[in-house]
Design a protein around this motif. Structure first.
Motif, short mmCIF file in Angstrom:
data_model
loop_
_atom_site.label_atom_id
_atom_site.label_comp_id
_atom_site.label_asym_id
_atom_site.label_seq_id
_atom_site.Cartn_x
_atom_site.Cartn_y
_atom_site.Cartn_z
N LEU B 32 0.81 -1.21 0.00
CA LEU B 32 0.00 0.00 0.00
C LEU B 32 0.85 1.28 0.00
O LEU B 32 0.67 2.16 -0.84
CB LEU B 32 -0.94 -0.03 1.22
CG LEU B 32 -2.09 0.95 1.27
CD1 LEU B 32 -3.12 0.50 2.31
CD2 LEU B 32 -1.68 2.37 1.56
N LYS B 293 0.50 9.64 19.75
CA LYS B 293 0.71 8.51 18.83
C LYS B 293 -0.55 7.64 18.71
O LYS B 293 -1.29 7.47 19.67
CB LYS B 293 1.89 7.67 19.30
CG LYS B 293 3.21 8.34 18.97
CD LYS B 293 4.38 7.38 19.05
CE LYS B 293 5.63 8.10 18.58
NZ LYS B 293 6.82 7.25 18.64
N GLY B 294 -0.73 7.09 17.53
CA GLY B 294 -1.87 6.23 17.28
C GLY B 294 -2.32 6.40 15.85
O GLY B 294 -1.78 7.24 15.13
N VAL B 295 -3.27 5.59 15.44
CA VAL B 295 -3.82 5.73 14.09
C VAL B 295 -5.33 5.76 14.18
O VAL B 295 -5.95 4.80 14.65
CB VAL B 295 -3.36 4.56 13.17
CG1 VAL B 295 -3.91 4.76 11.77
CG2 VAL B 295 -1.84 4.45 13.14
N ARG B 297 -9.09 5.44 12.86
CA ARG B 297 -9.71 4.65 11.79
C ARG B 297 -11.20 4.95 11.72
O ARG B 297 -11.81 5.39 12.71
CB ARG B 297 -9.54 3.15 12.05
CG ARG B 297 -8.12 2.72 12.43
CD ARG B 297 -7.41 2.07 11.29
NE ARG B 297 -6.07 1.64 11.67
CZ ARG B 297 -5.05 1.54 10.82
NH1 ARG B 297 -5.23 1.84 9.55
NH2 ARG B 297 -3.86 1.15 11.21
N TYR B 300 -14.11 5.02 14.74
CA TYR B 300 -13.63 5.27 16.11
C TYR B 300 -14.42 6.43 16.72
O TYR B 300 -14.72 7.43 16.05
CB TYR B 300 -12.14 5.60 16.12
CG TYR B 300 -11.20 4.43 15.93
CD1 TYR B 300 -11.66 3.17 15.57
CD2 TYR B 300 -9.83 4.59 16.11
CE1 TYR B 300 -10.78 2.10 15.40
CE2 TYR B 300 -8.94 3.52 15.94
CZ TYR B 300 -9.42 2.28 15.58
OH TYR B 300 -8.55 1.24 15.40
N THR B 316 -6.50 7.32 8.74
CA THR B 316 -5.39 6.46 8.36
C THR B 316 -4.09 7.07 8.86
O THR B 316 -4.08 8.19 9.37
CB THR B 316 -5.30 6.28 6.82
OG1 THR B 316 -4.38 5.23 6.51
CG2 THR B 316 -4.82 7.54 6.12
N PHE B 317 -3.03 6.33 8.70
CA PHE B 317 -1.70 6.92 8.82
C PHE B 317 -1.35 7.33 7.39
O PHE B 317 -1.33 6.49 6.50
CB PHE B 317 -0.70 5.91 9.37
CG PHE B 317 0.66 6.51 9.61
CD1 PHE B 317 0.94 7.13 10.82
CD2 PHE B 317 1.63 6.49 8.63
CE1 PHE B 317 2.19 7.70 11.05
CE2 PHE B 317 2.88 7.07 8.85
CZ PHE B 317 3.15 7.67 10.06
N PRO B 319 0.51 7.81 4.28
CA PRO B 319 1.78 7.20 3.86
C PRO B 319 2.80 8.20 3.32
O PRO B 319 3.98 7.98 3.45
CB PRO B 319 1.36 6.22 2.76
CG PRO B 319 -0.07 5.93 3.04
CD PRO B 319 -0.63 7.22 3.57
N ARG B 322 3.38 10.98 6.39
CA ARG B 322 3.90 10.27 7.55
C ARG B 322 3.31 10.80 8.86
O ARG B 322 4.02 11.11 9.81
CB ARG B 322 5.44 10.31 7.62
CG ARG B 322 6.17 9.82 6.39
CD ARG B 322 5.81 8.45 5.93
NE ARG B 322 6.11 7.35 6.82
CZ ARG B 322 5.77 6.07 6.57
NH1 ARG B 322 5.10 5.77 5.47
NH2 ARG B 322 6.07 5.11 7.40
N ILE B 345 -9.16 5.21 21.09
CA ILE B 345 -8.49 4.11 20.40
C ILE B 345 -8.24 2.99 21.41
O ILE B 345 -7.47 3.16 22.35
CB ILE B 345 -7.16 4.57 19.76
CG1 ILE B 345 -7.43 5.75 18.79
CG2 ILE B 345 -6.48 3.40 19.04
CD1 ILE B 345 -6.20 6.28 18.07
N ARG B 346 -8.93 1.89 21.24
CA ARG B 346 -8.85 0.75 22.16
C ARG B 346 -8.95 1.19 23.61
O ARG B 346 -8.10 0.87 24.46
CB ARG B 346 -7.56 -0.04 21.90
CG ARG B 346 -7.57 -0.76 20.57
CD ARG B 346 -6.32 -1.56 20.32
NE ARG B 346 -5.16 -0.72 20.08
CZ ARG B 346 -4.88 -0.11 18.93
NH1 ARG B 346 -5.71 -0.24 17.91
NH2 ARG B 346 -3.81 0.62 18.79
N LYS B 348 -8.52 4.03 24.99
CA LYS B 348 -7.74 5.18 25.45
C LYS B 348 -8.16 6.44 24.71
O LYS B 348 -8.47 6.41 23.53
CB LYS B 348 -6.25 4.94 25.19
CG LYS B 348 -5.61 3.98 26.16
CD LYS B 348 -4.10 3.91 25.89
CE LYS B 348 -3.53 2.62 26.45
NZ LYS B 348 -2.35 2.18 25.73
#
Lengths: 126, 364
Positions: B32, B293-295, B297, B300, B316-317, B319, B322, B345-346, B348
């Motif tokens: 990707l 930090k994190g991504v 999606r 969320y 997304t992160f 590409p 960056r 995110i999960r 947090k």
């Protein structure tokens, strides 16, 4: 590279044993499947996991991937260099791409893991 | 599963295939991020044959298309393209689409694959009273997108038409190889590039795709999949139906006010949109970056001052840039650049900040 001292789970984690400590990472197959790794949520030092527990997450551009602990025990070290260089999981999955070290509590669990040849055979069936 | 005419080429080129709304299409070939960055720096080739092509024909085609879309179709001339919405009665989206003016009596509407049946039914019922015909020719058309700074160099090897003279959002009817084609200077990546529509059998279409990939090598142009298509469009803040735009958010809320031409006469959804414009919107689609930090999606949860408000529509992160980016609807009072909020995110709470968009804009 020589993977003689590595063992593999069917979830594509590897372990490398030194005494009662196992280093844990993801296999070359896994890093290729994930693609561009951009962030790793490391487990906490001192935390304990039972074999099969989701203990860490690897975020690639594509998706988030759970890491399932291949062994039960206590996390004694984590690879903090991955915080700044997560790409090491892609570039060097078996060495600088290690994720954590676990003091494993049940050596019998090692027999459930595959050696490099068995793992290679297993991948052929995927 | 449905297959495009290029299907065999994807397997030949090592595409990783997925089920995309019933279509067997490649999510990636080499990777990707590699494909994404190739498009930014040299180029990529995409099979986008799953997109829908609907032709509107008849003496009142202009009036009919004007009525079903929000943008001003009357400013088109033959050979020109417009991005527009297909609004619902309440000013939200049935879909977004491109309108190609072929002649005053013929328009091509290019719509999203996932919405094709719904769109065609909607369009057919709405244009009926204008005495024009709506024809769904999606199954007949192959569509290839060649995107990136080297796209023109590659395509000139496949056509003698003067594609170099085409301006952005213009098209010509000519030939690709020896196949009749519509070639337009458009895309969904934020780069210069072309989208090519043609009718061909499987062998001809697959051979052309493989040929493009082969000749593209020297120019750094590689086949690219749906994964890169999604991250490229998000970096350029182009909306995706089903994520960022849908039938429950209005065109104004989606921050697409520029495709609303209220002076053009009557169109579906005009009254509620006009009313909302006068009263002011309460929420708006904005771009954000994560501060921690994190991504982020799609889906969320988003929290403002500890209260759950909405969900990330796309994330997304990025590409090429960056960094972790995304889109979300925020209350208008929280939508200004610099506003802080949290993405869960999960379990947090990760801090995020509204930023200027597009996240990425090409320099030339």
């Amino acid at each position: 590279m020589d993977l003689t001292n590595y063992k593999f789970s069917k979830d594509h984690e590897w372990v490398k044993i030194e005494d009662d400590i196992a280093s844990v990472g993801v296999s070359d197959y896994a890093q290729k499947e994930m693609g561009d790794v951009v962030f790793i949520e490391l487990p906490e030092k001192g935390s304990s996991f039972v074999k099969g527990d989701a203990c860490s997450n690897i975020e690639s551009v594509k998706a988030v991937n759970d890491i399932f602990s291949p062994l039960s025990g206590e996390v004694v070290d984590v690879n903090t260099t991955l915080e700044d260089t997560p790409e090491n999981v892609n570039k060097d999955p078996y060495r600088s791409g290690w994720i954590y070290k676990i003091k494993f509590s049940d050596p019998a669990e090692l027999t459930d893991l595959l050696d490099a040849n068995q793992y290679e055979e297993y991948l052929k069936g995927i | 599963m449905k297959k495009t005419t290029i299907n065999s080429a994807h397997y030949h080129l090592g595409g990783k295939m997925v089920d995309f709304f019933g279509w067997d299409l490649p999510v990636q070939y080499s990777g990707l991020s590699e494909e994404h960055n190739a498009v930014r720096t040299s180029g990529g080739i995409f099979d986008v044959s799953h997109m829908g092509e609907i032709f509107i024909k008849g003496d009142s085609a202009l009036d009919a298309v004007q009525y079903i879309t929000s943008n001003n179709i009357s400013k088109l001339k033959p050979g020109k393209i417009l991005y527009t919405a297909l609004p619902t009665e309440n000013g939200c989206f049935v879909d977004d689409m491109l309108v190609y003016m072929i002649t005053e009596k013929e328009y091509l509407l290019v719509v999203n694959a996932a919405n094709l049946e719904k769109d065609f039914k909607w369009i057919s019922s709405k244009v009926e009273r204008f005495g024009v015909s709506a024809e769904n020719l999606s199954d007949k058309y192959t569509q290839i997108a060649v995107q990136g700074p080297n796209a023109e160099k590659l395509l000139t090897q496949f056509t003698s038409d003067k594609i170099g003279e085409l301006k952005y959002y213009y098209f010509l009817t000519g030939k690709i190889g020896n196949i009749d084609a519509i070639i337009s200077r458009t895309g969904y990546t934020g780069e210069d590039g072309f989208e090519i529509y043609f009718k061909a059998d499987e062998k001809t279409a697959s051979d052309l795709f493989i040929n493009l990939a082969e000749k593209g090598k020297d120019l750094g142009i590689i086949p690219a999949g749906l994964g890169a298509r999604d991250t490229l469009r998000l970096e350029s803040k182009m909306s995706l139906y089903g994520n960022d735009i849908d039938d429950s958010h209005t065109i104004l809320e989606a921050d697409l006010g520029w495709i609303l031409k209220f002076k053009q006469g009557d169109f579906i959804g005009k009254e509620p949109l006009l009313k909302q414009k006068e009263e002011g919107i309460r929420r708006k689609l904005v771009g954000f970056e994560l501060v921690e930090k994190g991504v982020p999606r799609h889906g969320y949860k988003v929290f403002i001052d500890g209260k759950h408000y909405s969900e990330v529509t796309s994330g997304t992160f990025a590409p090429f840039l960056r960094k972790p980016i995304g889109l979300v609807y925020l209350p208008i009072e929280h939508s200004e650049v610099g506003s802080r909020f949290h993405v869960e995110i999960r379990g947090k709470q990760i801090e995020a900040m509204v930023v200027e968009t597009p996240f990425y804009k090409r320099s030339s």
